[in-house]
Scaffold this motif. Structure first.
Motif, mmCIF file in Angstrom:
data_model
loop_
_atom_site.group_PDB
_atom_site.id
_atom_site.type_symbol
_atom_site.label_atom_id
_atom_site.label_comp_id
_atom_site.label_asym_id
_atom_site.label_seq_id
_atom_site.Cartn_x
_atom_site.Cartn_y
_atom_site.Cartn_z
ATOM 1 N N ARG A 162 0.844 -1.187 0.000
ATOM 2 C CA ARG A 162 0.000 0.000 0.000
ATOM 3 C C ARG A 162 0.883 1.242 0.000
ATOM 4 N NH1 ARG A 162 -4.121 2.403 4.576
ATOM 5 N NH2 ARG A 162 -5.420 3.605 3.142
ATOM 6 N N VAL A 163 0.530 2.236 -0.809
ATOM 7 C CA VAL A 163 1.302 3.465 -0.932
ATOM 8 C C VAL A 163 0.410 4.651 -0.593
ATOM 9 C CG1 VAL A 163 2.769 4.873 -2.428
ATOM 10 C CG2 VAL A 163 2.635 2.403 -2.790
ATOM 11 N N LEU A 164 0.948 5.595 0.164
ATOM 12 C CA LEU A 164 0.268 6.855 0.440
ATOM 13 C C LEU A 164 1.193 7.992 0.014
ATOM 14 C CD1 LEU A 164 -0.637 4.741 2.840
ATOM 15 C CD2 LEU A 164 -1.904 6.737 3.643
ATOM 16 N N LEU A 165 0.642 8.983 -0.664
ATOM 17 C CA LEU A 165 1.412 10.085 -1.228
ATOM 18 C C LEU A 165 0.828 11.425 -0.822
ATOM 19 C CD1 LEU A 165 3.416 11.439 -3.328
ATOM 20 C CD2 LEU A 165 1.574 11.114 -5.015
ATOM 21 N N VAL A 166 1.685 12.326 -0.394
ATOM 22 C CA VAL A 166 1.354 13.741 -0.274
ATOM 23 C C VAL A 166 2.348 14.499 -1.142
ATOM 24 C CG1 VAL A 166 1.387 15.763 1.234
ATOM 25 C CG2 VAL A 166 0.272 13.672 1.997
ATOM 26 N N SER A 167 1.851 15.197 -2.141
ATOM 27 C CA SER A 167 2.712 15.981 -3.024
ATOM 28 C C SER A 167 2.945 17.360 -2.422
ATOM 29 C CB SER A 167 2.061 16.127 -4.407
ATOM 30 O OG SER A 167 1.937 14.874 -5.044
ATOM 31 N N THR A 168 4.214 17.758 -2.329
ATOM 32 C CA THR A 168 4.582 19.062 -1.772
ATOM 33 C C THR A 168 5.538 19.735 -2.757
ATOM 34 O OG1 THR A 168 6.394 18.068 -0.509
ATOM 35 C CG2 THR A 168 4.285 18.321 0.614
ATOM 36 N N PRO A 169 5.007 20.383 -3.763
ATOM 37 C CA PRO A 169 5.853 20.913 -4.835
ATOM 38 C C PRO A 169 6.705 22.115 -4.449
ATOM 39 C CG PRO A 169 3.559 21.530 -5.172
ATOM 40 C CD PRO A 169 3.570 20.567 -4.039
#
Length: 441
Positions: A37-44
């Protein structure tokens, strides 16, 4: 910290700081081809990527080999796929990446921090993938790790605080896996072998037993490619079996352990709180009043400020997959231990009966919610929360609703939760030391 990372961190997530009080960055989630399982938060806004791979491979999985989870975790970076420890360390250093591994009771975590630029991130991920999939567990590293544990355990046996903690977990959890001491036992160190580490890794370091948390300057397609690149070398395997429930204490356990220290170390508590517990917020917010807010808490005020019996008195919850402990504690002179323990009990009894005042509750809520954005002020902070959300399968809006749920707690909810979940007649009381000041009794 390497110079490139240090320079990048000067930009420190101004957008997240302002957003944390309102909208938390969105969490995206999926499952890799091999079942992780993968969880992603994008913080550009910051050119850094933080990864945490959490395996259900903590000391609760040690079975008949105490210390095996921590032993295995500690050896991962000592050699892999033909690379020795020096080559691994030099490889990450050359790429400006930071890495680490640790194992607690519920989980074992492997972490990586890298600049997002492809010349750094890609090779760093490839190196970590080799370590996760093909650790060598070299014989010399195994022997060295066993000697290190032997020294650490000998030192712990002389430290009253460690003695108290070990005794508390054994008394509170009895035959449950949480009773395992994560560092192992002196009499079973010989069981910590290369073969044992290989078997533990083979069983638990598999994709379907893993959660990958990613926070950084990556969109979903890039993060998906990274996840496959990192974890595709792991066998799919099977999730670890569910932990059994923690049986409630049938009666109070009162244990006195003599030790030649001037200070008596006192712990009082019981197994109570799971990560997904419906009483999580009433108990955690209530505890902030009881003993979790430092010098202004009730426990500290009664025992330290009013009576001068201890420099530090506190209480806390450790939420875990099965019921984690509620603990109250203090250190005091041996001749004051009885009085201090009685006050600790009295303060708990009064709190269970009456709960916090409206003023105390409001102050706790302001403190918890006011400081919340500061706990999300970096990629590293966010990825730690993200790994917890994924590992314990908490709702994806857990961070979004944190402030709302803290502020929704009422005095009656706190009183009700403490009354239902903590029985003053069924607690573990551990006292270690104080004998140097009082003489053995």
């Amino acid at each position: 910290m390497t110079r490139p990372l240090r320079q990048a961190l000067f930009g420190l997530l101004a957008g997240l700081l302002s957003g944390a009080a309102g909208a938390i960055p969105a969490i995206d989630t999926w499952t890799t081809a091999s079942g992780a399982r993968v969880l992603l938060v994008s913080t550009p806004d910051l050119p850094i990527v933080d990864l945490r791979v959490a395996f259900d491979a903590g000391s609760a999985r040690d079975d008949a080999t105490p210390g095996l989870a921590r032993f295995t975790s500690g050896l991962l970076f000592d050699g892999a796929d033909g690379l020795d420890a020096q080559a691994i360390a030099s490889g990450f250093e050359r790429l400006g990446a930071q890495y680490g591994a640790q194992a607690e009771r519920d989980m074992a975590v492997v972490s990586l921090r890298s600049l997002v630029d492809a010349p750094q991130l890609g090779p760093a991920v490839d190196l970590l993938a080799r370590i996760l999939a093909k650790p060598d567990f070299p014989d010399d590293a195994v022997a060295r790790a066993r000697r290190t544990l032997e020294v650490a355990l000998a030192q712990q046996r002389e430290q009253p605080g460690q003695i108290a903690s070990r005794a508390f977990y054994q008394a509170a959890y009895r035959s449950h896996p949480y009773a395992n001491w994560p560092d192992g036992e002196p009499e079973t160190l010989a069981l910590l072998t290369r073969s044992a580490a290989q078997g533990f890794h083979r069983r638990y370091y598999v994709a379907r037993n893993a959660v990958l948390a990613i926070v950084g300057d990556l969109d979903r397609p890039a993060a998906q490619a990274l996840a496959e690149r990192l974890l595709s070398g792991l066998p799919s395997g099977a999730p670890a079996p569910a932990l059994g429930a923690v049986l409630p204490l049938a009666q109070e356990v009162n244990e006195r352990i003599h030790h030649p220290s001037a200070q008596a170390h006192i712990l009082l508590g019981a197994p109570v709180l799971t990560r997904d517990d419906p009483d999580y917020f009433p108990l955690v917010v209530g505890n902030h009043v009881l003993g979790g807010s430092g010098l202004v808490s009730r426990v500290s005020n009664v025992i330290r400020e009013q009576r001068g019996l201890a420099y530090s008195a506190y209480s806390y919850f450790i939420p875990m997959r099965a019921a984690g402990p509620f603990v109250m504690g203090l250190q005091t002179r041996g001749d004051q231990a009885g009085e201090a323990t009685a006050l600790l009990r009295q303060t708990l009894d009064e709190f269970i009966a009456d709960g916090p005042s409206e003023q105390e509750l409001a102050a706790a809520q302001r403190n918890l919610t006011g400081g919340f954005p500061l706990r999300l002020d970096s990629n590293k902070d966010i990825v730690e929360y993200l790994a917890v959300i994924g590992f314990y399968r908490l709702p994806l809006d857990w961070l979004d609703r944190y402030v709302e749920r803290v502020n929704a707690v009422t005095v009656q909810q706190v009183r009700d939760a403490f009354a239902r979940r903590i029985d003053p007649e069924r607690l573990v009381l551990i006292r270690v030391g104080g004998d140097a000041a009082t003489g053995s009794r």
